[in-house]
Design a protein around this motif. Structure first.
Motif, mmCIF file in Angstrom:
data_model
loop_
_atom_site.group_PDB
_atom_site.id
_atom_site.type_symbol
_atom_site.label_atom_id
_atom_site.label_comp_id
_atom_site.label_asym_id
_atom_site.label_seq_id
_atom_site.Cartn_x
_atom_site.Cartn_y
_atom_site.Cartn_z
ATOM 1 N N ILE A 96 0.510 -7.158 -8.690
ATOM 2 C CA ILE A 96 0.747 -8.354 -7.876
ATOM 3 C C ILE A 96 2.195 -8.861 -8.009
ATOM 4 C CG2 ILE A 96 0.019 -10.123 -9.520
ATOM 5 C CD1 ILE A 96 -1.658 -11.267 -7.083
ATOM 6 N N ARG A 97 3.080 -8.028 -8.526
ATOM 7 C CA ARG A 97 4.497 -8.406 -8.652
ATOM 8 C C ARG A 97 5.164 -8.607 -7.305
ATOM 9 N NH1 ARG A 97 8.285 -5.235 -12.181
ATOM 10 N NH2 ARG A 97 9.536 -6.878 -11.304
ATOM 11 N N TYR A 98 4.788 -7.801 -6.322
ATOM 12 C CA TYR A 98 5.328 -7.927 -4.973
ATOM 13 C C TYR A 98 4.179 -7.957 -3.978
ATOM 14 C CZ TYR A 98 9.924 -6.699 -6.797
ATOM 15 O OH TYR A 98 11.097 -6.695 -7.504
ATOM 16 N N LEU A 99 4.320 -8.797 -2.964
ATOM 17 C CA LEU A 99 3.383 -8.808 -1.848
ATOM 18 C C LEU A 99 4.113 -8.248 -0.641
ATOM 19 C CD1 LEU A 99 1.790 -12.361 -2.207
ATOM 20 C CD2 LEU A 99 0.976 -10.192 -3.143
ATOM 21 N N THR A 100 3.409 -7.486 0.162
ATOM 22 C CA THR A 100 4.013 -6.906 1.343
ATOM 23 C C THR A 100 2.970 -6.774 2.440
ATOM 24 O OG1 THR A 100 5.401 -5.098 2.161
ATOM 25 C CG2 THR A 100 3.631 -4.494 0.635
ATOM 26 N N ASN A 101 3.445 -6.433 3.618
ATOM 27 C CA ASN A 101 2.556 -6.143 4.729
ATOM 28 C C ASN A 101 2.564 -4.640 4.953
ATOM 29 O OD1 ASN A 101 5.344 -6.648 5.577
ATOM 30 N ND2 ASN A 101 4.610 -6.102 7.609
ATOM 31 N N GLY A 102 1.480 -4.153 5.476
ATOM 32 C CA GLY A 102 1.391 -2.722 5.743
ATOM 33 C C GLY A 102 0.134 -2.426 6.533
ATOM 34 N N THR A 103 -0.219 -1.160 6.563
ATOM 35 C CA THR A 103 -1.429 -0.721 7.237
ATOM 36 C C THR A 103 -2.328 -0.061 6.210
ATOM 37 O OG1 THR A 103 -0.197 -0.381 9.278
ATOM 38 C CG2 THR A 103 -2.341 0.685 9.129
ATOM 39 N N VAL A 104 -3.561 -0.523 6.133
ATOM 40 C CA VAL A 104 -4.546 0.032 5.217
ATOM 41 C C VAL A 104 -5.790 0.351 6.039
ATOM 42 C CG1 VAL A 104 -5.959 -0.383 3.162
ATOM 43 C CG2 VAL A 104 -3.632 -1.316 3.279
#
Length: 177
Positions: A96-104
């Motif tokens: 949880i150090r970085y949050l990002t957007n993507g496709t899952v």
């Protein structure tokens, strides 16, 4: 003999209840637990499913669930119940150090990454088609930095963005309910 057995059973049951309460962050536990509980919203006079971080200081609201996803199949309650354990997993494994957007799984999502520029590690939440990933990330960032009332600038761009999160600082300083 029966009285001793009964007393031992009662003592064991009491120990189990105390242990279970501590595991849920309800007394004396130093561990953070992400849980789904209802919160009363005074503005709407309704109970709203909420993902909380339950800490030794108390419960900290992270996400309040008000929207449905996927033709009504994913109610706010179900989203809360599904996403809260995802926050727990990401917290426990340190992603949880970085949050990002993507496709899952073919759907737009908010996920964690171990480093800036890294790929999605743990799915946190799936976005609705009308959601702006940038705006959702900014809002989540504002919440995790204690600025939940900040004004958001929405953008039509869907570039991948990384937001660094100091989750331990958030858990130490965020307001408790």
């Amino acid at each position: 003999m029966k009285i001793k057995l009964f007393a031992a059973t009662i003592a064991a049951a009491a120990t189990l209840v105390v242990t279970s309460s501590a595991a849920m962050g309800q007394s004396g536990s130093n561990e953070t637990q992400f849980i789904c509980r209802e919160a009363f919203d005074q503005a709407t006079n309704q109970k709203i499913p909420t993902t909380y971080a339950w800490t030794e200081r108390g419960k900290i609201a992270v996400v309040r669930w008000t929207s449905t996803l996927g033709n009504g199949a994913w109610t706010p309650e179900r989203r809360c119940q599904e996403v809260s354990p995802r926050f727990q997993t990401a917290y426990e494994n340190g992603s949880i150090r970085y949050l990002t957007n993507g496709t899952v799984n073919g759907q737009r999502a908010i996920c964690t990454a171990r480093q800036e520029g890294g790929s999605c590690q743990d799915l946190l939440l799936t976005l609705r088609p009308e959601d702006n990933a940038m705006a959702v990330l900014r809002q989540l960032n504002d919440v995790l930095k204690g600025r939940a009332g900040a004004t958001l600038r929405q953008s039509g761009q869907e570039d991948q963005v990384y937001i660094q999160v100091d989750i331990e600082r958030f858990l130490r300083t965020a307001p408790v309910e």
